[in-house]
Write a protein that holds these residues in place. Sequence first.
Motif, PDB file in Angstrom:
ATOM      1  N   ALA A 218       0.835  -1.210   0.000  1.00  0.00           N
ATOM      2  CA  ALA A 218       0.000   0.000   0.000  1.00  0.00           C
ATOM      3  C   ALA A 218       0.865   1.254   0.000  1.00  0.00           C
ATOM      4  O   ALA A 218       0.547   2.246  -0.684  1.00  0.00           O
ATOM      5  CB  ALA A 218      -0.926  -0.010   1.216  1.00  0.00           C
ATOM      6  N   HIS A 219       1.973   1.225   0.733  1.00  0.00           N
ATOM      7  CA  HIS A 219       2.881   2.369   0.779  1.00  0.00           C
ATOM      8  C   HIS A 219       3.505   2.613  -0.599  1.00  0.00           C
ATOM      9  O   HIS A 219       3.576   3.759  -1.056  1.00  0.00           O
ATOM     10  CB  HIS A 219       3.969   2.116   1.833  1.00  0.00           C
ATOM     11  N   ARG A 220       3.928   1.547  -1.252  1.00  0.00           N
ATOM     12  CA  ARG A 220       4.530   1.689  -2.592  1.00  0.00           C
ATOM     13  C   ARG A 220       3.542   2.279  -3.583  1.00  0.00           C
ATOM     14  O   ARG A 220       3.870   3.199  -4.331  1.00  0.00           O
ATOM     15  CB  ARG A 220       5.007   0.335  -3.112  1.00  0.00           C
ATOM     16  N   TRP A 221       2.334   1.744  -3.603  1.00  0.00           N
ATOM     17  CA  TRP A 221       1.361   2.213  -4.579  1.00  0.00           C
ATOM     18  C   TRP A 221       0.844   3.602  -4.220  1.00  0.00           C
ATOM     19  O   TRP A 221       0.509   4.388  -5.119  1.00  0.00           O
ATOM     20  CB  TRP A 221       0.241   1.197  -4.769  1.00  0.00           C
ATOM     21  N   SER A 222       0.808   3.948  -2.945  1.00  0.00           N
ATOM     22  CA  SER A 222       0.469   5.325  -2.562  1.00  0.00           C
ATOM     23  C   SER A 222       1.537   6.282  -3.078  1.00  0.00           C
ATOM     24  O   SER A 222       1.221   7.402  -3.504  1.00  0.00           O
ATOM     25  CB  SER A 222       0.357   5.460  -1.048  1.00  0.00           C
ATOM     26  N   ALA A 223       2.780   5.849  -3.049  1.00  0.00           N
ATOM     27  CA  ALA A 223       3.872   6.676  -3.576  1.00  0.00           C
ATOM     28  C   ALA A 223       3.728   6.884  -5.077  1.00  0.00           C
ATOM     29  O   ALA A 223       3.932   7.991  -5.585  1.00  0.00           O
ATOM     30  CB  ALA A 223       5.222   6.046  -3.255  1.00  0.00           C
ATOM     31  N   VAL A 224       3.354   5.840  -5.786  1.00  0.00           N
ATOM     32  CA  VAL A 224       3.164   5.961  -7.234  1.00  0.00           C
ATOM     33  C   VAL A 224       2.011   6.930  -7.527  1.00  0.00           C
ATOM     34  O   VAL A 224       2.127   7.824  -8.374  1.00  0.00           O
ATOM     35  CB  VAL A 224       2.901   4.573  -7.866  1.00  0.00           C
TER      36      VAL A 224
ATOM     37  N   LEU B  40       0.354   7.624   6.805  1.00  0.00           N
ATOM     38  CA  LEU B  40      -0.184   6.579   7.681  1.00  0.00           C
ATOM     39  C   LEU B  40       0.571   5.264   7.522  1.00  0.00           C
ATOM     40  O   LEU B  40       0.982   4.650   8.513  1.00  0.00           O
ATOM     41  CB  LEU B  40      -1.673   6.374   7.405  1.00  0.00           C
ATOM     42  N   SER B  41       0.773   4.824   6.279  1.00  0.00           N
ATOM     43  CA  SER B  41       1.474   3.553   6.078  1.00  0.00           C
ATOM     44  C   SER B  41       2.943   3.662   6.498  1.00  0.00           C
ATOM     45  O   SER B  41       3.506   2.725   7.059  1.00  0.00           O
ATOM     46  CB  SER B  41       1.354   3.085   4.627  1.00  0.00           C
TER      47      SER B  41
END
Length: 138
Positions: free
Chosen positions: A80-86, A121-122
């Motif tokens: 989730a953190h990776r895709w939030s970054a993208v 959050l993540s």
Amino acid sequence: MNIIEVRRAHRWLAVSFLAAVLITVIGLSLSGPEWVVYLPLFPLAGLFLSGSLMFALVYRGSRRAPASGQSSGVRRVRRAHRWSAVVFVVTVVATVIALARQEPVVWVSYLPLIPLAGLFLSGSIMLVAPLVRARRVQ
């Protein structure tokens, strides 16, 4: 390059980015100099570079062997953190494009706040989780 070292640098960059944002907000609220607006850009650039490097290292390594020693919850938070970054990068690019037009669309400048909240959050969960795990073991 060792992913553990990159993660450690990424964590410290995240903390320095948060500190720079706080200093910027306080400086602007006290009518400080305008150059304080640019303070968060340096750690943000470092976060982008270290995050991109981790993204590449994780996906290069995922073809070799599955992640060991991580619970499914930790993997989901990382994903989730990776895709939030993208999504954050895409919304920032969209914001720059929208604001560069002759008649800028100002409300678009608030779009990056949504994935930024997810990143915060993540990232907080990933920062605190090892401390909680270590305390439970004791």
